[in-house]
Design a protein around this motif. Sequence first.
Motif, mmCIF file in Angstrom:
data_model
loop_
_atom_site.group_PDB
_atom_site.id
_atom_site.type_symbol
_atom_site.label_atom_id
_atom_site.label_comp_id
_atom_site.label_asym_id
_atom_site.label_seq_id
_atom_site.Cartn_x
_atom_site.Cartn_y
_atom_site.Cartn_z
ATOM 1 N N THR A 139 3.418 5.763 -5.712
ATOM 2 C CA THR A 139 3.302 5.751 -7.169
ATOM 3 C C THR A 139 2.075 6.521 -7.650
ATOM 4 O O THR A 139 2.171 7.363 -8.539
ATOM 5 N N GLU A 140 0.923 6.238 -7.056
ATOM 6 C CA GLU A 140 -0.345 6.816 -7.519
ATOM 7 C C GLU A 140 -0.485 8.295 -7.172
ATOM 8 O O GLU A 140 -1.018 9.068 -7.951
ATOM 9 N N PHE A 141 0.004 8.694 -5.987
ATOM 10 C CA PHE A 141 -0.198 10.062 -5.508
ATOM 11 C C PHE A 141 1.089 10.860 -5.349
ATOM 12 O O PHE A 141 1.047 12.025 -4.988
ATOM 13 N N ILE A 184 -10.198 3.543 -3.817
ATOM 14 C CA ILE A 184 -8.782 3.600 -3.471
ATOM 15 C C ILE A 184 -8.313 2.220 -3.025
ATOM 16 O O ILE A 184 -9.041 1.493 -2.351
ATOM 17 N N LEU A 185 -7.150 1.857 -3.447
ATOM 18 C CA LEU A 185 -6.547 0.578 -3.097
ATOM 19 C C LEU A 185 -7.468 -0.597 -3.385
ATOM 20 O O LEU A 185 -7.755 -1.408 -2.516
ATOM 21 N N PRO A 186 -7.983 -0.696 -4.610
ATOM 22 C CA PRO A 186 -8.997 -1.717 -4.886
ATOM 23 C C PRO A 186 -8.524 -3.140 -4.643
ATOM 24 O O PRO A 186 -9.302 -3.983 -4.240
ATOM 25 N N ILE A 192 0.834 -1.195 0.000
ATOM 26 C CA ILE A 192 0.000 0.000 0.000
ATOM 27 C C ILE A 192 0.874 1.252 0.000
ATOM 28 O O ILE A 192 0.575 2.225 -0.688
ATOM 29 N N LYS A 193 1.956 1.211 0.750
ATOM 30 C CA LYS A 193 2.888 2.348 0.755
ATOM 31 C C LYS A 193 3.392 2.604 -0.661
ATOM 32 O O LYS A 193 3.386 3.741 -1.140
ATOM 33 N N ARG A 194 3.818 1.560 -1.345
ATOM 34 C CA ARG A 194 4.301 1.714 -2.734
ATOM 35 C C ARG A 194 3.210 2.282 -3.636
ATOM 36 O O ARG A 194 3.468 3.134 -4.485
#
Length: 163
Positions: free
Chosen positions: A37-39, A145-147, A31-33
Motif C-alpha cells: 500500500t505505502e510503496f 518505517i512500519l511505526p 507488513i507485506k500489506r
Amino acid sequence: MLKSIVVAGFASPDGDFAANDRMAWRRAVSIKRYLMTEFGIPAEKIYLYNGSEDWPGLRMLIEKSELEGKQALFGIFNDTPVADTTGRKLLLQKIKSVATGVPYRYISDHYFPLLRRGGILKIFFEEKNNSLREQILTRCFLGTILPVFARNSLFDTCECVDN
C-alpha cells in the motif's frame, strides 16, 4: 529496481504456541500489506518469514542483560530443547523457577513485549541509485518505517543488498 524484500513476524514465547505462531505470521502479512500500500511493491516481490516464537531473540536479550539468575537461565537454555510443545512448556517452567520467579517476571514485563514484532529483514535491489531504495532506507534509519509493527524491534537497521 527492487528485486525482492523479505519481511518477518515474531512472537514472544509466552502463551499458547499455536496462537503465537499465528500472531507472528499475521505480523509478517500486515507488513507485506503495508509495503504494498505505502510503496506500491508488488506482492510477488515480498517474501514472508514466520519467525514464530523468538527464543533466539529472548536468549540474546538475556545475554546482553544484567538479569538476576542469568547464568542459571543459560544453563536452562542449553539443557532444554524447544523442538516441541512439551519442550517449550518445560523450558518456560524452568525459567519461572529461577530465583523464585524474579527473572521471569522481569522477562515477562520487559523482554516479551520486545519479541512481539515484525520488520524488514532484507531488501534486494538491482542497482543502488533508486528512489524506492532511498525512501525505504531513509524511513528505516530514521525509525519511521512500519511505526506500528517495528516499534521495539530487535532489528538494528534494514539491510540492503545491491547487485
